[in-house]
Design an enzyme around this catalytic site. Structure first.
Site, PDB file in Angstrom:
ATOM      1  N   GLN A 151       0.793  -1.203  -0.083  1.00  0.00           N
ATOM      2  CA  GLN A 151       0.070  -0.008   0.093  1.00  0.00           C
ATOM      3  C   GLN A 151       0.818   1.505  -0.054  1.00  0.00           C
ATOM      4  OE1 GLN A 151      -2.453  -0.866   3.471  1.00  0.00           O
ATOM      5  NE2 GLN A 151      -3.553  -2.596   2.534  1.00  0.00           N
ATOM      6  N   HIS A 215      -1.023  -0.107   5.858  1.00  0.00           N
ATOM      7  CA  HIS A 215      -1.715   0.812   6.620  1.00  0.00           C
ATOM      8  C   HIS A 215      -0.862   1.774   6.715  1.00  0.00           C
ATOM      9  CE1 HIS A 215      -4.654  -2.323   8.335  1.00  0.00           C
ATOM     10  NE2 HIS A 215      -4.620  -2.323   7.178  1.00  0.00           N
ATOM     11  N   GLU A 311     -15.711   2.189   8.820  1.00  0.00           N
ATOM     12  CA  GLU A 311     -16.339   3.276   9.987  1.00  0.00           C
ATOM     13  C   GLU A 311     -16.424   4.583   9.194  1.00  0.00           C
ATOM     14  OE1 GLU A 311     -14.401   3.525  13.541  1.00  0.00           O
ATOM     15  OE2 GLU A 311     -14.824   1.488  13.950  1.00  0.00           O
ATOM     16  N   TYR A 321     -11.091   7.055  18.854  1.00  0.00           N
ATOM     17  CA  TYR A 321     -11.849   6.282  18.163  1.00  0.00           C
ATOM     18  C   TYR A 321     -11.948   4.735  18.058  1.00  0.00           C
ATOM     19  CZ  TYR A 321     -13.488  10.729  16.843  1.00  0.00           C
ATOM     20  OH  TYR A 321     -13.954  11.933  16.873  1.00  0.00           O
ATOM     21  N   TYR A 332      -9.342 -11.054   9.935  1.00  0.00           N
ATOM     22  CA  TYR A 332      -9.594 -11.537   8.638  1.00  0.00           C
ATOM     23  C   TYR A 332      -9.880 -13.205   8.798  1.00  0.00           C
ATOM     24  CZ  TYR A 332      -8.083  -7.114   6.890  1.00  0.00           C
ATOM     25  OH  TYR A 332      -8.276  -5.851   6.369  1.00  0.00           O
TER      26      TYR A 332
HETATM   27 CA   LIG Z   1     -13.607   3.135  15.463  1.00  0.00          CA
END
Ligand SMILES: [Ca+2]
Length: 438
Positions: A151, A215, A311, A321, A332
Site C-alpha cells: 500500500q 496501513h 467506519e 476512536y 480476517y
Molecule cells: Ca472506531
C-alpha cells in the site's frame, strides 16, 4: 430518524418549494424560522441547523430498502438505529459518467487546482496534471524516493491554501526510515512550468518506523486556519496495532500540524509531556479518507475495518476512536478481536459502519448545487466493494445510501469535487467525470 421527524422534513420541503417564488429577502427570513421548526421537532441534537432543510430536498428515504443485502460477517448489533444498513436512495437528477482519461498508471489521489486542472498522484513517485477535459498536461518529477510496494508509494497531495501565490504543495508518502518505513509528509514548490517540485523537504514523520507495506493511511486536508490534518494507519502488524491507543506513538492517529510540520496551536495533547503534540485524535485503524463538512466545518474520516467494521467518523479534538479495543469487525481469520466489544465509555462510536466492508479510500463532500439533491452529500470511494457510496446526511446522521458506478466494476481510489462535477480515479488507471446531464 423517527417517522414523526420524517413527516416534518416533508412539510419543510413542501413549504420551501412554495416559498422559492417569494422575494429572496423574505425567503431567507422564513427559511430560518422553518429550519428552527424542523430542528425543534427532531430527536437528534442539531449542531448545524442551516444544513438540515436544504440537504433533504428531493431526497425520499422511504422508497428503497438498504443497499446492502448480504449477511454481515459479525453478529454484532449497532449502538443506535441507523448506524449501519440505512435505507437506500436513488438519484433522480439525470447525470452522466464519462471516462476522460485512461492508462494513467496507479493513481492514488486526485484534487482540483485553482485553474480547474486536476492534480493526480501516481504511487510510483511522481504526479500528473490533467486538464479538466481529461487530456494530459504535465508530468511532475523531483519527489524524494518512495518506499513503493504493497500500500506504499506517493500517496495523497494537498495544495497550500495560498497556492495561487506561493505554488507550495504538500504530499504524503511511504518513506524508508531507520530499520523500516513510515508515513511521511513533505512539501515543496511547484516550479514555473509545473514540471518539477523544487526544494522538497520532509516536514513530518509518523514514527516509529516499522517493517510493513500496509496501513500507511493517508490523507491530507487543510483546515480553515491553514493547518494540515493528516490521517495515518497502524501498519497492520502486531507491533503496530496496540499503538493506535498510545499517545506516544504516531501510528493509528489523526494529526494536526502547521505548514512547517509542528504541532498546530490548540492541539489537545500539548500539555501532556508523554504525548506526541501533533496528535489530534487517536484509536484509528487506517484512515484513507478525510474531508471537511462544507456546512459544519467538522473533520470527517472514513477508515478500513478488518473483516467488517469499516467506519465513518466525525473527528473531534482529543477523542479516542476505539481501535483495536472496540470494533464492529472480525479478524480476517474470522476470530473475534480483543474482548469482542463494540462500545466502551470514553471511546467514540462511528456515525455509520459497513459489514461487509466498503474498503473506503478517498472521499469528498459534494459542495455545490448543480445536482441539488447531492448538495452536502458525501461520496466515498470503495475499493473491494467496487462502487462509490453516496451518503445522504442530515444532522450528522446518515439517512440514505446509494451505490454509484457499480457497472464499471473498478476499484475507486479517490474522488474530487470541482464546479458541480465529481472526478474519480481507479486502480485500473482510469479517470472518470460525473456531471449533470444537460
Ligand atoms: Ca472506531
Amino acid at each position: 430518524m423517527t417517522e414523526g421527524s420524517r413527516k416534518k422534513i416533508l412539510i419543510v420541503i413542501f413549504t420551501i418549494n412554495k416559498i422559492k417564488l417569494m422575494q429572496a429577502k423574505t425567503f431567507l427570513c422564513l427559511s430560518g424560522i422553518l429550519v428552527s421548526f424542523y430542528a425543534a421537532g427532531c430527536n437528534n441534537n442539531v449542531s448545524a441547523s442551516t444544513e438540515t432543510a436544504e440537504t433533504v430536498i428531493n431526497v425520499d428515504t422511504t422508497k428503497f430498502p438498504p443497499v446492502e443485502t448480504r449477511n454481515a460477517n459479525a453478529d454484532y448489533s449497532p449502538a443506535f438505529k441507523g448506524q449501519t444498513r440505512i435505507a437506500g436512495v436513488k438519484t433522480t437528477t439525470a447525470y452522466k459518467v464519462d471516462k476522460i482519461a485512461e492508462k494513467i498508471g496507479r493513481p492514488w489521489a486526485v484534487i482540483p487546482m485553482p485553474d480547474g486542472k486536476l492534480l493526480i498522484t501516481e504511487k510510483k513517485g511522481f504526479m500528473l496534471i490533467h486538464n479538466a477535459d481529461g487530456t494530459f498536461a504535465k508530468k511532475i518529477t523531483g519527489f524524494p524516493e518512495v518506499d513503493a510496494g504493497g500500500q506504499g508509494g506517493l500517496l495523497d497531495v494537498a495544495l497550500d491554501p495560498d497556492f495561487s501565490k506561493n505554488k507550495m504543495i504538500y504530499w504524503s508518502f511511504s518513506e524508508k526510515y531507520g530499520k523500516g518505513n513510515l508515513m511521511a509528509v513533505a512539501k515543496g514548490r511547484l516550479n514555473e512550468d509545473a514540471s518539477k517540485v523544487e526544494n522538497p523537504v520532509v516536514i513530518f514523520r509518523a514514527t516509529p518506523a516499522l517493517s510493513s507495506s500496509l496501513h500507511f493511511g493517508s490523507r491530507l486536508i487543510f483546515d480553515k486556519d491553514g493547518n494540515l490534518f493528516v490521517g495515518t494507519g497502524e501498519r497492520s502488524v502486531s507491533e503496530g496495532r496496540p499503538q493506535a491507543q498510545l499517545l506516544n506513538s504516531g501510528l493509528g492517529k489523526i494529526f494536526k500540524i502547521t505548514k512547517e510540520g509542528k504541532a498546530a496551536p490548540g492541539n489537545p495533547f500539548l500539555k501532556d509531556a508523554n504525548a506526541m503534540p501533533e496528535i489530534y485524535a487517536y484509536g484509528i485503524r487506517n484512515a484513507q479518507s478525510l474531508d471537511i463538512h462544507p456546512v459544519t466545518g467538522e473533520l470527517w474520516e472514513a477508515e478500513f475495518g478488518p473483516r467488517g467494521g469499516d467506519e465513518l467518523n466525525i473527528i473531534k479534538a482529543g477523542k479516542n476512536y476505539g481501535w483495536p479495543v472496540i470494533t464492529y469487525g472480525l479478524e480476517y481469520s474470522g476470530q473475534k478481536i480483543g474482548a469482542a466489544i463494540q462500545q466502551k465509555a470514553g471511546m467514540e462510536q462511528p456515525i455509520y459502519y459497513w459489514d461487509p466492508v466498503l474498503s473506503p479510500s478517498g472521499m469528498v463532500f459534494y459542495k455545490g448545487n448543480t445536482i441539488p439533491e447531492w448538495k452536502n452529500n458525501l461520496f466515498i470511494c470503495g475499493l473491494n466493494s467496487i462502487h462509490i457510496a453516496r451518503l445522504v446526511i442530515v444532522n450528522n446522521k446518515v439517512v440514505g445510501e446509494e451505490k454509484l458506478l457499480e457497472d464499471k466494476k473498478e476499484r475507486f481510489r479517490d474522488v474530487a469535487y470541482n464546479n458541480g462535477m465529481l472526478y474519480t480515479v481507479t486502480d485500473d488507471g482510469n479517470l472518470y467525470r460525473i456531471s449533470k446531464k444537460l
